[in-house]
Design a protein around this motif. Structure first.
Motif, mmCIF file in Angstrom:
data_model
loop_
_atom_site.group_PDB
_atom_site.id
_atom_site.type_symbol
_atom_site.label_atom_id
_atom_site.label_comp_id
_atom_site.label_asym_id
_atom_site.label_seq_id
_atom_site.Cartn_x
_atom_site.Cartn_y
_atom_site.Cartn_z
ATOM 1 N N GLN A 53 0.818 -1.208 0.000
ATOM 2 C CA GLN A 53 0.000 0.000 0.000
ATOM 3 C C GLN A 53 0.859 1.269 0.000
ATOM 4 O OE1 GLN A 53 -3.435 0.265 2.569
ATOM 5 N NE2 GLN A 53 -3.528 -1.963 2.746
ATOM 6 N N ILE A 54 2.125 1.145 0.401
ATOM 7 C CA ILE A 54 3.028 2.294 0.375
ATOM 8 C C ILE A 54 3.134 2.837 -1.056
ATOM 9 C CG2 ILE A 54 5.423 3.068 0.699
ATOM 10 C CD1 ILE A 54 5.586 1.082 3.068
ATOM 11 N N PHE A 55 3.068 1.946 -2.040
ATOM 12 C CA PHE A 55 3.175 2.370 -3.439
ATOM 13 C C PHE A 55 2.025 3.294 -3.851
ATOM 14 C CE2 PHE A 55 6.055 -1.219 -3.542
ATOM 15 C CZ PHE A 55 7.059 -0.765 -4.372
ATOM 16 N N HIS A 56 0.891 3.162 -3.211
ATOM 17 C CA HIS A 56 -0.262 4.014 -3.526
ATOM 18 C C HIS A 56 -0.346 5.223 -2.610
ATOM 19 C CE1 HIS A 56 -1.594 0.894 -6.227
ATOM 20 N NE2 HIS A 56 -1.491 0.021 -5.253
ATOM 21 N N PHE A 57 0.290 5.127 -1.452
ATOM 22 C CA PHE A 57 0.189 6.182 -0.440
ATOM 23 C C PHE A 57 1.303 7.225 -0.569
ATOM 24 C CE2 PHE A 57 1.116 7.865 3.802
ATOM 25 C CZ PHE A 57 -0.128 8.370 4.150
ATOM 26 N N ALA A 58 2.516 6.766 -0.839
ATOM 27 C CA ALA A 58 3.682 7.652 -0.860
ATOM 28 C C ALA A 58 3.675 8.565 -2.087
ATOM 29 C CB ALA A 58 4.964 6.824 -0.834
ATOM 30 N N ARG A 59 4.407 9.648 -1.967
ATOM 31 C CA ARG A 59 4.506 10.631 -3.050
ATOM 32 C C ARG A 59 5.386 10.085 -4.177
ATOM 33 N NH1 ARG A 59 7.453 16.325 -2.190
ATOM 34 N NH2 ARG A 59 8.481 14.958 -0.710
ATOM 35 N N PRO A 60 4.843 10.011 -5.398
ATOM 36 C CA PRO A 60 5.640 9.512 -6.521
ATOM 37 C C PRO A 60 6.394 10.645 -7.218
ATOM 38 C CG PRO A 60 3.372 9.776 -7.208
ATOM 39 C CD PRO A 60 3.437 10.169 -5.747
ATOM 40 N N SER A 61 7.528 10.293 -7.791
ATOM 41 C CA SER A 61 8.226 11.248 -8.648
ATOM 42 C C SER A 61 7.422 11.395 -9.931
ATOM 43 C CB SER A 61 9.637 10.734 -8.974
ATOM 44 O OG SER A 61 9.552 9.617 -9.843
ATOM 45 N N MET A 62 7.792 12.390 -10.734
ATOM 46 C CA MET A 62 7.094 12.606 -12.002
ATOM 47 C C MET A 62 7.221 11.368 -12.902
ATOM 48 S SD MET A 62 5.898 15.674 -11.698
ATOM 49 C CE MET A 62 5.767 16.722 -13.102
ATOM 50 N N LYS A 63 8.418 10.799 -12.979
ATOM 51 C CA LYS A 63 8.623 9.627 -13.841
ATOM 52 C C LYS A 63 7.923 8.394 -13.278
ATOM 53 C CE LYS A 63 12.706 11.111 -16.248
ATOM 54 N NZ LYS A 63 14.103 10.950 -16.539
ATOM 55 N N ALA A 64 7.904 8.244 -11.959
ATOM 56 C CA ALA A 64 7.213 7.103 -11.353
ATOM 57 C C ALA A 64 5.714 7.190 -11.611
ATOM 58 C CB ALA A 64 7.497 7.032 -9.856
ATOM 59 N N SER A 65 5.181 8.408 -11.647
ATOM 60 C CA SER A 65 3.753 8.597 -11.927
ATOM 61 C C SER A 65 3.393 8.094 -13.320
ATOM 62 C CB SER A 65 3.369 10.070 -11.822
ATOM 63 O OG SER A 65 3.494 10.518 -10.512
ATOM 64 N N ALA A 66 4.346 8.146 -14.227
ATOM 65 C CA ALA A 66 4.104 7.721 -15.608
ATOM 66 C C ALA A 66 4.283 6.218 -15.799
ATOM 67 C CB ALA A 66 5.031 8.471 -16.558
ATOM 68 N N CYS A 67 4.819 5.528 -14.814
ATOM 69 C CA CYS A 67 5.033 4.082 -14.932
ATOM 70 C C CYS A 67 3.697 3.347 -14.954
ATOM 71 C CB CYS A 67 5.890 3.571 -13.776
ATOM 72 S SG CYS A 67 7.601 4.131 -13.850
#
Length: 158
Positions: A53-67
């Motif tokens: 759930q950390i993957f959905h909760f934590a702040r993503p980088s711009m590039k991670a958001s596009a993954c």
């Protein structure tokens, strides 16, 4: 459920206290992660910490958001484990280690971010996978105590 999570988070703090007091710092990561999950209600239906759930909760980088998939991303502590552990070591050294002091440090500094695998590799190439750049520790530097400085130096944007 919230009361149960608070109780479980407190147990994790006590584990951290015992490990730090015994100067067994190598196993702190698992307790930090469990504490984080309980504090942010990232638990399974059975009430266990759920690191996914950390993957959905934590702040993503711009590039991670596009993954497109989770496998293309990495969860990373904003402030490296070694730095947080160093703060606990200072408490032990100064004989100020308490459960409350640990909670204060973790609530202030324990934060996850999500990076793309490419960004994680860039951090590793720069040697920042488990440490902060020297500027983080130098009061005269503009990067002093800037938790995001290692990401900035790696060209990672949030």
């Amino acid at each position: 459920m919230v009361a149960t999570n608070e109780f479980s988070a407190n147990i994790e703090l006590q584990h951290i206290y015992l490990e730090a007091y015994s100067e067994r710092y190598h196993s702190l990561r698992q307790y930090f992660e469990a504490y984080y999950c309980y504090r942010h209600n990232l638990v399974t239906r059975q009430g266990k910490p759920d690191w996914l759930q950390i993957f959905h909760f934590a702040r993503p980088s711009m590039k991670a958001s596009a993954c497109k998939t989770r496998k293309e991303t990495v969860r990373e502590l904003a402030l490296p484990l070694s730095v947080i552990t160093g703060k606990l070591k200072a408490l032990v050294r100064d004989e100020e280690l308490t459960v409350e002091a640990i909670a204060e440090i973790l609530d202030e500094h324990l934060e996850y971010v999500i990076l793309s695998r490419f960004e994680w590799q860039k951090l590793c190439q720069l040697g920042f996978e488990d440490r902060m750049p020297p500027s983080f520790f130098q009061p005269s530097d503009p990067g002093y105590q800037d938790v995001m400085i290692r990401f900035s130096l790696a060209g990672i944007e949030f």
